[in-house]
Design a protein around this motif. Sequence first.
Motif, PDB file in Angstrom:
ATOM      1  N   ARG A 101       2.573  19.947  -8.482  1.00  0.00           N
ATOM      2  CA  ARG A 101       2.912  20.737  -7.288  1.00  0.00           C
ATOM      3  C   ARG A 101       4.333  21.282  -7.428  1.00  0.00           C
ATOM      4  N   GLY A 103       7.936  22.026  -6.470  1.00  0.00           N
ATOM      5  CA  GLY A 103       8.835  21.437  -5.461  1.00  0.00           C
ATOM      6  C   GLY A 103       8.694  19.941  -5.305  1.00  0.00           C
ATOM      7  N   ALA A 105       7.752  15.920  -7.087  1.00  0.00           N
ATOM      8  CA  ALA A 105       8.252  15.210  -8.270  1.00  0.00           C
ATOM      9  C   ALA A 105       7.218  15.128  -9.395  1.00  0.00           C
ATOM     10  N   PHE A 125       7.135   8.406  -5.479  1.00  0.00           N
ATOM     11  CA  PHE A 125       8.029   9.481  -5.018  1.00  0.00           C
ATOM     12  C   PHE A 125       7.606  10.022  -3.651  1.00  0.00           C
ATOM     13  N   SER A 126       6.626   9.358  -3.067  1.00  0.00           N
ATOM     14  CA  SER A 126       6.134   9.807  -1.760  1.00  0.00           C
ATOM     15  C   SER A 126       7.091   9.382  -0.647  1.00  0.00           C
ATOM     16  N   GLY A 127       7.094  10.167   0.426  1.00  0.00           N
ATOM     17  CA  GLY A 127       7.859   9.788   1.612  1.00  0.00           C
ATOM     18  C   GLY A 127       7.374   8.465   2.191  1.00  0.00           C
ATOM     19  N   ALA A 241      13.606  14.363  -0.541  1.00  0.00           N
ATOM     20  CA  ALA A 241      13.777  15.690   0.095  1.00  0.00           C
ATOM     21  C   ALA A 241      15.185  15.958   0.617  1.00  0.00           C
ATOM     22  N   LYS A 243      18.873  17.150   0.261  1.00  0.00           N
ATOM     23  CA  LYS A 243      19.564  18.045  -0.678  1.00  0.00           C
ATOM     24  C   LYS A 243      21.042  18.200  -0.372  1.00  0.00           C
ATOM     25  N   PHE A 298      17.752  18.366   4.753  1.00  0.00           N
ATOM     26  CA  PHE A 298      16.433  18.184   4.132  1.00  0.00           C
ATOM     27  C   PHE A 298      15.855  19.541   3.744  1.00  0.00           C
ATOM     28  N   ARG A 326      -3.050  16.184   2.341  1.00  0.00           N
ATOM     29  CA  ARG A 326      -2.538  16.199   3.710  1.00  0.00           C
ATOM     30  C   ARG A 326      -1.031  16.118   3.643  1.00  0.00           C
ATOM     31  N   ASP A 328       3.042  17.064   5.681  1.00  0.00           N
ATOM     32  CA  ASP A 328       3.860  17.425   6.848  1.00  0.00           C
ATOM     33  C   ASP A 328       4.396  18.846   6.686  1.00  0.00           C
ATOM     34  N   VAL A 338      14.531   7.051   9.067  1.00  0.00           N
ATOM     35  CA  VAL A 338      14.826   6.750   7.659  1.00  0.00           C
ATOM     36  C   VAL A 338      16.333   6.898   7.409  1.00  0.00           C
TER      37      VAL A 338
END
Length: 362
Positions: A101, A103, A105, A125-127, A241, A243, A298, A326, A328, A338
């Motif tokens: 994908r 953008g 990781a 690497f998922s939220g 995410a 930056k 972010f 799925r 956000d 977080v």
Amino acid sequence: MPGNSIGRAFVVTLFGESHGTCVGCLIDGCPSGLEMKADEIQEFVDKRQLNVLGTTRREPDKVEVMSGTFRGFTTGAPICMLIWNRDVDSTPYEEMKAVPRPGHADYAANARYGGFNDYRGGGMFSGRITAGLVAAGGVSKLLLRRMGAEVHAHTVRIGSVSLSREVSVEDLKLAYDSIVRCVDPVISEKMVEEVRRAESEGDSVGGIIEVIATGIPPGVGDPIFESLDSELAKALMSIPAVKGVEFGEGFGAAGLRGSENNDPYGIVGDKVLPLTNKAGGILGGLSTGMPIVVRVAFKPTPSIGRTQRSVDLRSKKEVEMKLKGRFDPCVVPRAVPVVEAMCSLVLADQCIRGGLIPRVLS
Ligand SMILES: Cc1cc2nc3c(=O)[nH]c(=O)nc-3n(C[C@H](O)[C@H](O)[C@H](O)COP(=O)(O)O)c2cc1C
């Protein structure tokens, strides 16, 4: 695996993957004698959940405290907390596993781990990994509260919509009443519209979260490489995410004169305090006694509904891809607890190192 732990005295290790069995945290170094009610930790972890905006993945995120507490108090032994993954659908990731994908990781992780990484839902690497982080943050918030310190975060920008007014500590407590975690109801509504507009166009938006820590006395921090701002910056930058991180006036200070940017000192009650807070509560890497103010930028969520260019890593051919997973349309609202957790972890660690939080609480 190195890189999964943070802190020197209050050491937090995160583990788990988005579509694996569970996510969670291991805390080593938590002082004994801290009253730790499971519902308080759960309440904080629940703040990552959103019902109207965001992913359709619905995880109960029930925290199970596996060790380190006895009769409602921490024992000083490692605290292990688990959150099981229940609502997992890996089908879309099987179809696109060889097509990274843009953008996200995926490609870099494939290169780093030689293709052995768990790619489902972004793997480590998922939220989702931040659920364990928030659980650990809940414990550090309890520790900080014992010394009269509080950490609150709120959304100050989503896409092109910004909150431009100053907020009080009382305002900050209202952040979680808003679905986008913004303390102003009118701006909050505009932010919701901004997210919905992006979503309806198969797109995503980013934003800025501000975190404010109050009650941290002057002099907290260590020299140079372990200074309060460098440790906070490193920790906050490690949230997926993120930056950019700025303290106080931040990048704006670059355009000010010294006379505009310096915070003059005065006597407030019986304390020496800066009378303004352009420094964001940190000078020389040490707390000044003023609120610590940090803003965290972010990027827009990388997983979007539009057709994008990528490469099939098997055939090495350029392809067009359209995601079926799925995701956000904006990670900012979920990231508010977080950011609050990450800031609390660093402050608790620094306060234990500085002797402000004893190793045995009574
Ligand atoms: C709470 C939270 C939730 C996230 N949810 C998603 C998501 O649903 N889809 C997605 O593509 N990225 C999501 N991300 C961001 C990715 O994990 C992140 O962009 C990715 O790991 C690449 O890392 P980088 O952006 O830091 O370079 C989320 C981040 C956070 C903090």
